[in-house]
Design a protein around this motif. Structure first.
Motif, PDB file in Angstrom:
ATOM      1  N   TRP A  57     -12.419  41.635 -21.474  1.00  0.00           N
ATOM      2  CA  TRP A  57     -12.275  43.098 -22.672  1.00  0.00           C
ATOM      3  C   TRP A  57     -12.607  44.306 -21.959  1.00  0.00           C
ATOM      4  N   LYS A  60     -14.645  49.876 -25.232  1.00  0.00           N
ATOM      5  CA  LYS A  60     -14.527  49.646 -26.642  1.00  0.00           C
ATOM      6  C   LYS A  60     -13.969  49.119 -27.232  1.00  0.00           C
ATOM      7  N   THR A  61     -13.410  48.743 -26.474  1.00  0.00           N
ATOM      8  CA  THR A  61     -12.890  46.139 -27.562  1.00  0.00           C
ATOM      9  C   THR A  61     -14.059  45.654 -27.859  1.00  0.00           C
ATOM     10  N   LYS A  63     -17.000  46.550 -28.136  1.00  0.00           N
ATOM     11  CA  LYS A  63     -17.552  48.070 -29.263  1.00  0.00           C
ATOM     12  C   LYS A  63     -17.316  48.059 -30.836  1.00  0.00           C
ATOM     13  N   GLU A  64     -15.968  47.979 -30.659  1.00  0.00           N
ATOM     14  CA  GLU A  64     -15.758  47.601 -32.120  1.00  0.00           C
ATOM     15  C   GLU A  64     -15.404  45.890 -32.506  1.00  0.00           C
ATOM     16  N   ARG A  65     -15.771  45.283 -31.749  1.00  0.00           N
ATOM     17  CA  ARG A  65     -16.450  43.565 -32.419  1.00  0.00           C
ATOM     18  C   ARG A  65     -17.097  43.140 -32.831  1.00  0.00           C
ATOM     19  N   ILE A  67     -19.192  46.251 -33.683  1.00  0.00           N
ATOM     20  CA  ILE A  67     -19.447  46.580 -35.087  1.00  0.00           C
ATOM     21  C   ILE A  67     -18.498  46.077 -36.392  1.00  0.00           C
ATOM     22  N   ALA A  68     -17.774  45.609 -36.102  1.00  0.00           N
ATOM     23  CA  ALA A  68     -17.141  44.492 -36.929  1.00  0.00           C
ATOM     24  C   ALA A  68     -18.022  43.660 -37.610  1.00  0.00           C
ATOM     25  N   PRO A  79     -21.669  53.863 -33.771  1.00  0.00           N
ATOM     26  CA  PRO A  79     -20.736  53.582 -32.852  1.00  0.00           C
ATOM     27  C   PRO A  79     -22.127  53.868 -31.667  1.00  0.00           C
TER      28      PRO A  79
END
Length: 128
Positions: A57, A60-61, A63-65, A67-68, A79
């Motif tokens: 990954w 960015k991916t 980090k998004e996961r 945060i979710a 972020p």
């Protein structure tokens, strides 16, 4: 010995002990779920790090996961609170590292306490 001459200190001591036990139980019911969610979040963070290493990954991916996952556990995270260190190109043992700072507010009678946490996870990059 006459019953009228006793002070009644036993009743007051019992009442004070009962109030202290009730306060402790109330605080436990407010605070324990925060720490249980923290442990669950750390397990999820380790899973994200493992999958990121196996599936390559992007930061960015990841980090998004993260945060979710934090928001699903009702933790406050931005972020900027998530730091993902991607493996270097010629690193002998490539490893992805994730550092997260997050927090949660707990409302108590007349007081709001903010718990601050920091968790880290890492995983090797590649497949076996």
């Amino acid at each position: 010995m006459r019953i009228d001459s006793q002070r009644g200190a036993g009743r007051i001591g019992c009442l004070v002990s009962l109030v202290l036990i009730l306060v402790f139980l109330f605080l436990s019911f407010k605070v324990a779920p925060v720490y249980l969610d923290k442990l669950d979040f750390e397990d999820g963070l380790a899973r994200i790090a493992s999958r990121a290493g196996v599936e390559s990954w992007t930061p960015k991916t990841v980090k998004e996961r993260v945060i979710a996952l934090a928001r699903s556990k009702d933790f406050e995270v931005t972020p900027e609170d998530v730091k993902v260190t991607a493996p270097l190109r010629f690193q002998p043992v490539p490893e992805i590292k994730i550092d997260v700072r997050y927090r949660r507010q707990v409302e108590l009678p007349g007081y709001v306490h903010v718990f601050h946490f920091e968790s880290k996870a890492s995983s090797f990059v590649g497949r076996l």
